[in-house]
Enzyme design. Sequence first.
Site, PDB file in Angstrom:
ATOM      1  CG  ASP A 224      -1.895   0.852   1.063  1.00 32.19           C
ATOM      2  OD1 ASP A 224      -1.851   1.785   0.207  1.00 32.19           O
ATOM      3  OD2 ASP A 224      -2.377   1.042   2.147  1.00 32.19           O
TER       4      ASP A 224
ATOM      5  CG  ASP B  40      -3.180   3.442  -3.764  1.00 31.87           C
ATOM      6  OD1 ASP B  40      -4.029   2.631  -4.364  1.00 31.87           O
ATOM      7  OD2 ASP B  40      -3.161   4.625  -2.982  1.00 31.87           O
ATOM      8  CD  GLU B  41      -5.764  -0.710  -1.881  1.00 28.92           C
ATOM      9  OE1 GLU B  41      -5.539  -1.820  -0.865  1.00 28.92           O
ATOM     10  OE2 GLU B  41      -6.459   0.118  -1.376  1.00 28.92           O
TER      11      GLU B  41
END
Length: 365
Positions: free
Chosen positions: A15, A109-110
């Site tokens: 993350d 983003d993860e």
Amino acid sequence: MEGDPTLIRKIIHIDMDAFYASVEQRDNPDLRGKPVAVGGSSKRGVVAAASYEARAFGVRSAMPSVTAQRQCPDLIFVKPRFEAYKAVSRQIRDIFTRYTDLIQPLSLDEAYLDVTHDKQGIGSAVKIAKAIRAAIRQETGLTASAGVSYNKFIAKLASDQNKPDGMCVILPDQGPEFVASLPVRRFHGVGPRTAEKMAKLGVNTGADLAFKDEAWLAQHFGSWGGYLFWAARGIDHRPVIANAVRKSIGAESTYFDDKRSAAELHDALEEIINVVWDRIERSQAQGRTLVLKARFSDFRTITRSRTVGQALTDRAAIAQLGHALLEQILPVEMGVRLLGLTLSGLVDLNEIAHGAEPQGQFTFD
């Protein structure tokens, strides 16, 4: 819970730390160390992401910009640059592929990574996570947090444990105790209202949840009860699916004061559109069906939907169609207490199918 219950997987959840805001601070040195919000500063604006300096003042994503400005008067608003975020996300994805072919992105983003198959022969899931975080820092100038565990549920919880720029490892024999120690609001899918309902039922922690049997959970939470029953015991057999495609992306808001006029309902919908579009951008997905949901003060719920010939690929098209769907239910006879908008029939442009066979003799640490 799907998958092979006899297989002990090695799962990493990566993350990125305050991704959008961190990219902006990286690219503009004048923003470093200052409270930054990515999003519009207008009356209808919504915060898409906040730097950790801004989070110290309580600024959070999906918060109305006027509220964020009130909580942090020195807040600096920066317009989103989604192409820049996508480019960095591609860099990070390339790093992932050096270590595994089983990658399930959740957004820009993860992502989940299944490293049970040791692609480079490193021999440790923890060492792989450290190598990935180091490569991300060196090649992008950004930091990432990681959770390393034996299933997706706990890996995601763990990645949030030592943020920012941290890592948390939960071994198989530590899972149930780790989950028991957490407040239920940390469980994926437990929002403020569900947490409030649980609190009224005497459930505040994972330990409280694990004390309840499956029948009791089904009685109070319906089909979701089964998920809660196993999650509270640290059990999740879902595999990392490299070609997973989300079925829908949406958002909804519940209002303390019912909304009645056309103007305030359109304003409310505009805020929801901002949140939905941010999530669409993060997921890089397209869809052809838009669904409007409205719940009235008597809890009666209605939906209106429309499917178009081509995928909805920009915010303006979604906004136009969303407001057109709202017009179909106007005027309203009673107040609206909940409004939501969902894009369905999605095609994820980032997911690429890969496969890998698990191998044994591979430790966490």
